[in-house]
Design a protein around this motif. Structure first.
Motif, PDB file in Angstrom:
ATOM      1  N   ASN A   9      46.535  46.339  52.801  1.00 48.23           N
ATOM      2  CA  ASN A   9      45.553  45.207  53.332  1.00 48.23           C
ATOM      3  C   ASN A   9      44.840  45.187  52.314  1.00 48.23           C
ATOM      4  O   ASN A   9      45.657  46.038  51.515  1.00 48.23           O
ATOM      5  CB  ASN A   9      44.958  46.348  54.705  1.00 48.23           C
ATOM      6  CG  ASN A   9      45.830  46.570  55.949  1.00 48.23           C
ATOM      7  OD1 ASN A   9      46.189  45.752  56.359  1.00 48.23           O
ATOM      8  ND2 ASN A   9      45.235  47.481  56.465  1.00 48.23           N
ATOM      9  N   ASP A  10      44.165  44.400  52.297  1.00 48.55           N
ATOM     10  CA  ASP A  10      42.606  44.032  51.550  1.00 48.55           C
ATOM     11  C   ASP A  10      42.283  45.271  50.628  1.00 48.55           C
ATOM     12  O   ASP A  10      41.799  45.468  49.386  1.00 48.55           O
ATOM     13  CB  ASP A  10      42.062  42.563  51.440  1.00 48.55           C
ATOM     14  CG  ASP A  10      42.631  41.794  52.074  1.00 48.55           C
ATOM     15  OD1 ASP A  10      43.932  41.215  51.681  1.00 48.55           O
ATOM     16  OD2 ASP A  10      41.951  41.202  52.879  1.00 48.55           O
ATOM     17  N   ASP A  11      42.060  45.705  51.860  1.00 42.99           N
ATOM     18  CA  ASP A  11      41.414  47.251  50.754  1.00 42.99           C
ATOM     19  C   ASP A  11      42.214  48.421  50.457  1.00 42.99           C
ATOM     20  O   ASP A  11      41.975  49.794  50.056  1.00 42.99           O
ATOM     21  CB  ASP A  11      40.441  48.233  52.294  1.00 42.99           C
ATOM     22  CG  ASP A  11      40.613  48.217  53.483  1.00 42.99           C
ATOM     23  OD1 ASP A  11      42.901  48.415  52.721  1.00 42.99           O
ATOM     24  OD2 ASP A  11      40.372  49.245  53.846  1.00 42.99           O
ATOM     25  N   GLY A  75      48.427  46.543  46.256  1.00 41.07           N
ATOM     26  CA  GLY A  75      48.996  46.367  47.299  1.00 41.07           C
ATOM     27  C   GLY A  75      50.436  45.507  47.602  1.00 41.07           C
ATOM     28  O   GLY A  75      50.690  45.373  48.626  1.00 41.07           O
TER      29      GLY A  75
END
Ligand SMILES: Nc1ncnc2c1ncn2[C@@H]1O[C@H](COP(=O)(O)OP(=O)(O)O)[C@@H](O)[C@H]1O
Ligand SMILES: [Mg+2]
Lengths: 267, 221, 226
Positions: A9-11, A75
């Protein structure tokens, strides 16, 4: 490989080791190791000799292949690539693209002996990043200045002291503008009186270059002073991790206690 | 003609030739070892004349071709009243040539024994002769065995040239068979295989065995 | 020296000098073949393909373990058995070129292996391509340790050219044989051939030593002051 996502995910953290194992024949060096490193974090890896610290860095630099598990950087998978929604072992082209995010300095420097300090720094930017000679030169001179070696730029490695060679090696790695910098016992091969000059350069790395740094070290004082987090590796796993104050002053794991008291005694 | 028939008809000649080749090799090797030891030690002498005469010998024999030396010894020496039988001329030329290369191996090995060994022997007040014999040379011997293994293979190969002064060695027999039958692959091919067997299945393992035996002996002594 | 005839020596000198050029040409062409084929042999032994690896390794071992003079005969005479006629020069160059290629491949191999593993890893860490890694980093370092061996074999191939006389290549030895059998005098031709060999191989060997030191100095890899 279904259990591993094809991207995070983006985080996602800057680096993630997801159940990474490394085996040499019968010998299991890393055993389903998990590790997250956030952007701009400075992580020190400590542990007994032969516990697998170097292996963690070499896997991340893709000098070795993982036996199991996946490493992600920003990521995206590093050791694997996506094909038809599945992760498959990365091919050379993919590895070359991902590898540009990572730089490494070695215990024995590994400078190119037939090139001067400046040429060592310019080699990657010209050949890999395709910078013009002029740009590569300016970038390298800046970095040599940063590590305090402007006056040695035309010397070959053989004429430099160990401390100077290691500082050139750091400049050479920085010239590639990596996002993650790996330092494997960069002071272990140095005479005591020159260790300080290298440590000073490492202090700047984190402060001035916004780098994520993974550092294997035996300099416990330095690790305590500079790290955001310290990981103690034992038996192919991260046995304990936490802020330096916790690891050094109040270790929970008896193995960590044992290791630290042995190291302190030796000093 | 099958290869079995070929062997049946000409195998005996190949064996005769091989025996001569083995004899040439052994005699030339003994001569080469003797010359190498003498010249190698002379090269390390502190006496200028001794040292230079070894250098001259080595440079002449390494600077020219074995074939030139062989012809010179066989065709020219008789003019100086020294007439050698072709068999003798053959192994002498090969031995003298390889001895020059061996001398450099001996010198190199002696020089690679760490200086501390000389100094320790000196500190024990050993005589120069016993320093060399008891301390330096045994250590040098271990170091020089692997290069000697290569030299012996070179020496075996070099003996093929004695066929050119009509010594009836393996090479000579192969040429004879080729000349009468025109079966070149069979004749020269068989000879190549026999030389290969002598090199890799006799000399190389033999030298390995010697190295092992010697280092066992030294670590026990 | 007794019985040495100077006028005869001078008479045969032009033919010997002419033959010297043939000898130098044979050595040069043979060495050129050996340099290139040797590199192919060396790199073939580094491929991950097992069968190529193994067969090249065995071929090199075989060529190195058997006499050059026999290989020269083999190449020259085996052709006609298959209706393939090679000239003495062609056969000679193939034989001597392949023989020295197998020697040189060992020199290259040792040179490549002398480059520390850390150099490969540093190239990886800098993301250099395989080709760049070889040409800019590994080969420049493998060259200085390989040079002495390469030089020795240059002198070696020169000294082995007399073997080409056995199939009729008109080099020095062949000419000396001819001169000897024409005049029944062997002293002068054979001695002159020896002197010519010395006069070429000794300075060449010396020149090569100087060149080696110069190369490692130029690459900045020796301790001595520039
Ligand atoms: N290429 C290899 N082949 C076999 N074993 C290896 C190899 N590399 C490392 N090892 C083994 O892996 C273990 C961990 O090594 P390493 O990561 O270098 O430890 P550390 O850096 O913590 O001292 C050691 O037992 C080492 O012997
Ligand atoms: Mg380590």
């Amino acid at each position: 490989m279904n259990e591993y996502p094809t991207r995070l995910n983006d985080d996602a953290p800057m680096v993630r080791f997801s159940k990474v194992s490394k085996r040499y024949g019968e010998l299991t060096v890393l055993d389903e190791l998990d590790l997250d490193v956030s952007a701009n974090e400075m992580v020190s890896i400590i542990g007994p000799s032969g516990s697998g610290k170097t292996t963690v860095l070499r896997l991340l630099m893709t000098l070795e292949d993982v036996s199991d598990g996946v490493i992600y950087v920003e990521g995206e998978p590093l050791t694997h690539m996506e094909r038809d929604g599945q992760l498959v072992p990365a091919n050379q082209a993919y590895l070359r693209r991902q590898r540009s995010k990572i730089g490494m300095c070695f215990q024995h420097f590994n400078l190119f002996p037939h090139m001067t300090a400046l040429e060592n720094c310019m080699e990657g930017p010209i050949q890999v990043l395709r910078l013009s000679k002029q740009e590569a030169r300016e970038r390298s001179l800046d970095l040599l200045d940063m590590v305090g070696l402007s006056d040695k730029r035309d010397q070959h490695p053989i004429r430099l002291s160990g401390g100077q060679q290691q500082r050139v090696a750091i400049a050479r790695a920085l010239a590639m503008r990596p996002k993650v910098m790996l330092l494997d016992e960069v002071t272990s091969a140095l005479d005591p009186e020159v260790i300080g000059e290298v440590l000073n350069v490492i202090r700047k790395l984190n402060a001035e270059h916004n780098l994520t740094v993974l550092m294997v070290t035996h300099q416990m004082g330095f690790a305590k002073e500079i790290s955001d987090r310290v990981c103690f590796v034992y038996n192919g796993k991260i046995a304990e991790a936490g802020p330096p104050s916790q690891i050094f002053d109040a270790p929970q794991n008896p193995r960590t206690k044992q290791f630290l008291s042995a190291v302190l005694q030796a000093n | 003609m099958t290869y079995a028939e070929f062997l049946n008809e000409h195998g005996a000649r190949l064996i005769d030739g091989s025996i001569i080749t083995v004899q040439q090799t052994i005699l030339a090797a003994l001569l080469a070892i003797a010359i190498a030891l003498v010249m190698g030690l002379m090269r390390l002498s502190s006496n200028y004349v001794v040292r230079s005469s070894a250098t001259v010998y080595i440079e002449i024999f390494r600077g020219t071709s074995l074939l030139v030396q062989l012809y010179w010894i066989f065709f020219v020496l008789p003019l100086f009243g020294i007439t050698l039988e072709k068999f003798t001329a053959g192994f002498i030329a090969v031995g003298m040539n390889l001895g020059a290369y061996g001398a450099e191996v001996v010198r190199g090995a002696i020089q690679s024994v760490p200086k501390g060994q000389y100094e320790a022997a000196l500190a024990l007040n050993m005589s120069p002769f016993s320093r060399m014999r008891r301390i330096i040379f045994p250590q040098a011997l271990i170091l020089m065995l692997p290069p000697w293994g290569n030299l012996f293979i070179e020496l075996l190969k070099a003996t093929a040239l004695v066929s050119l002064i009509s010594v009836t060695d393996l090479m000579f027999q192969a040429k004879q068979i080729n000349g009468t039958t025109y079966l070149s692959i069979e004749a020269f091919g068989s000879a190549l295989v026999i030389y290969y067997i002598m090199s890799r299945l006799v000399i190389t393992p033999g030298m390995r065995w010697l190295e092992r035996a010697l280092s066992r002996h030294m670590s026990r002594a | 020296m007794f019985d040495w005839k100077w006028d005869f020596t001078i008479e045969i000198l032009p033919r010997l000098i002419l033959a010297t050029f043939n000898t130098l040409m044979a050595a040069g062409v043979g060495y050129g073949i050996a340099l290139i084929v040797g590199l192919i042999f060396a790199l073939a032994q580094r491929t991950p393909i097992r069968i190529i690896n193994w067969s090249v390794r065995e071929a090199v071992e075989f060529i190195r373990s058997t006499p050059l003079v026999l290989q020269i005969f083999f190449v020259f005479y085996v052709g006609p058995q298959f209706d393939l006629r090679l000239s003495p020069w062609t056969a000679g160059m193939i034989a001597i070129g392949l023989h020295y290629a197998s020697y040189l491949s060992e020199v290259y191999r040792a040179g490549l292996e002398s480059v520390p593993q850390g150099q490969w890893e540093a190239c990886r860490a800098l993301n250099l391509s395989t080709r760049r890694t070889y040409f800019r980093i590994i080969i420049p370092q493998a060259l200085p340790p390989a040079l002495p061996g390469m030089g020795n074999y240059l002198v070696g191939i020169f000294k082995d050219t007399p073997m080409l006389s056995v199939i009729g290549v008109a080099e020095l030895m062949h000419t000396a044989n001819a001169l000897g059998s024409e005049s029944y005098r062997f002293l002068e031709p054979y001695t002159m051939v020896g002197i010519i060999f010395l006069a070429i191989s000794l300075p060449t060997a010396f020149g090569l030593r100087t060149f080696e030191t110069w190369v490692s100095k130029t690459l900045g890899m020796s301790k001595s002051k520039k």
